[in-house]
Enzyme design. Structure first.
Site, PDB file in Angstrom:
ATOM      1  N   CYS A 141       0.822  -1.205   0.000  1.00  0.00           N
ATOM      2  CA  CYS A 141       0.000   0.000   0.000  1.00  0.00           C
ATOM      3  C   CYS A 141       0.860   1.261   0.000  1.00  0.00           C
ATOM      4  O   CYS A 141       1.313   1.712   1.062  1.00  0.00           O
ATOM      5  CB  CYS A 141      -0.946  -0.007   1.204  1.00  0.00           C
ATOM      6  N   CYS A 144      -0.473   4.188   2.010  1.00  0.00           N
ATOM      7  CA  CYS A 144      -0.390   4.015   3.470  1.00  0.00           C
ATOM      8  C   CYS A 144       1.051   4.205   3.960  1.00  0.00           C
ATOM      9  O   CYS A 144       1.290   4.814   4.999  1.00  0.00           O
ATOM     10  CB  CYS A 144      -0.810   2.610   3.886  1.00  0.00           C
ATOM     11  N   ASP A 145       2.019   3.646   3.231  1.00  0.00           N
ATOM     12  CA  ASP A 145       3.369   3.508   3.778  1.00  0.00           C
ATOM     13  C   ASP A 145       4.445   4.333   3.063  1.00  0.00           C
ATOM     14  O   ASP A 145       5.583   4.376   3.534  1.00  0.00           O
ATOM     15  CB  ASP A 145       3.783   2.021   3.729  1.00  0.00           C
TER      16      ASP A 145
END
Ligand code: NDP
Length: 335
Positions: A141, A144-145
């Protein structure tokens, strides 16, 4: 017992899944006064929860952030009386035209119809280090990261739109970003591919196949070993972060062996409808869709599922068990 639900009641419709398909099915069934109950999953919002700008959903000329769009979908369904359970379904007992049962642990929920909208999830490479280094450098992701790898070299694996989108986003943080694709051609749409190529710190590396994610002494990802797809030569490149963006698999495991699925795990529906092989059970969105997998197509089939469920309720006699449970105990029917 979950709030807002009554285990004795036989719902008109239970919807499993909280992405564009599930929420649209909820909106339509709620507006048809069917009082849908949605099991939206612990991480409600589906894949759009992990997306940044959505620029291809009609009606948002300036674009909208994926999570914001999902909040709006949910709020619209809620406005007409949808009830939500923010948890993952553990098990289902589905039958052809009978009372359909959905379980959260031992908690049983019954319904006359079920709409499956469980979506899809990221594919994995299946190579050493991939799972072991999850959360320590390897991720599926980017949104997200990506920010964790500020000023570090990063690798994105894949050649589709997901890989391009992740690369564009992560390139804001990474010192250098290498897109590794197993073929010289990229599957991505031209516009996304060009946007990625325009970034100064994005480099394309083809045709290479990832073989292993290698940890450093600190237990975090340090490098990735690649094999040239034609010559077979291997090389290692350093990376603080590696993002696997190679597509998705349908999330049909909860109905596996119960509802008909194809060899890739997609739920099979009658062409031109959302009907599965079981009467009263419908399937919509990415868990059905090999081809399009867009928010707008998922929402469209969510609408179809709602209309199919509504017609089923109108045209079919109520399932026998909806009147009487074993032991003769009367069960309240939803209006
Ligand atoms: P795709 O299936 O389109 O692309 C997957 C990519 O990963 C391909 O390049 C494929 O290579 C590669 N791949 C697959 N398996 C492996 C493997 N085992 N090892 C190495 N490489 C592998 O998936 P996406 O998730 O990118 O896109 C899915 C759909 O969602 C598309 O329709 C896309 O347009 C859409 N989408 C749209 C976005 C947007 O508009 N903002 C953002 C993201 C997705 P190969 O080509 O050789 O098979």
């Amino acid at each position: 017992m979950t709030d807002m639900t009554d285990s004795k009641k036989v719902e008109n419709v239970i919807i499993i899944g909280g992405g564009p398909a599930g929420y649209t099915a909820a909106l339509y069934t709620a507006r048809a006064n069917l009082e849908p109950l949605v099991f939206e999953g612990f991480q409600w919002g589906g894949q759009l929860q992990n997306t940044t700008d959505v620029e291809n959903y009609p009606g948002y000329p300036e674009g909208i952030m994926g999570p914001e769009m999902m909040s709006q979908f949910r709020a619209q369904a809620e406005r007409f009386g949808t009830r939500f359970v923010t948890d993952d379904v553990d098990r289902v007992e589905l039958s052809d035209g009978g009372v359909q049962k959905v379980f959260l642990g031992d908690e049983e929920h019954r319904a006359k119809t079920v709409i499956l909208a469980t979506g899809a999830e990221p594919k994995r490479l299946g190579i050493p280090g991939e799972m072991e280094l999850g959360g320590r450098g390897v991720s599926t992701c980017g949104v997200c990261d990506g920010a964790f790898f500020k000023d570090q070299p990063v690798i994105v694996i894949g050649g589709g739109d997901s890989a391009m989108e992740d690369s564009i986003f992560i390139s804001k943080y990474a010192s250098q970003l290498t897109v590794v694709n197993r073929r010289d051609e990229f599957r991505a749409s031209k516009i996304m591919f060009e946007r990625a190529r325009e970034k100064d710190n994005i480099e394309l590396k083809t045709p290479y196949i990832p073989e292993e994610f290698v940890a450093g002494e600190n237990g975090k990802l340090e490098k990735i070993r690649l094999r040239h797809a034609e010559t077979g030569e291997t090389e290692e490149i350093e990376a603080g972060g590696a993002f696997v963006a190679i597509g998705h698999t349908p999330r049909s495991e909860v109905v596996k062996g119960i509802v008909e699925t194809d060899e890739d795990g997609y739920i099979v529906t009658e062409p031109g409808s959302t009907r599965t092989n079981l009467g009263g059970v419908f399937a919509v969105g990415d868990v059905v869709d090999h081809t399009y997998r867009q928010a707008v197509t998922a929402a469209g089939t969510g609408c179809m599922g709602a209309l199919d469920a509504e017609r089923f309720l109108r045209d079919s006699p109520p399932p026998v068990e909806a009147h009487w449970m074993p032991g003769g105990e009367p069960v309240e029917l939803a209006p």
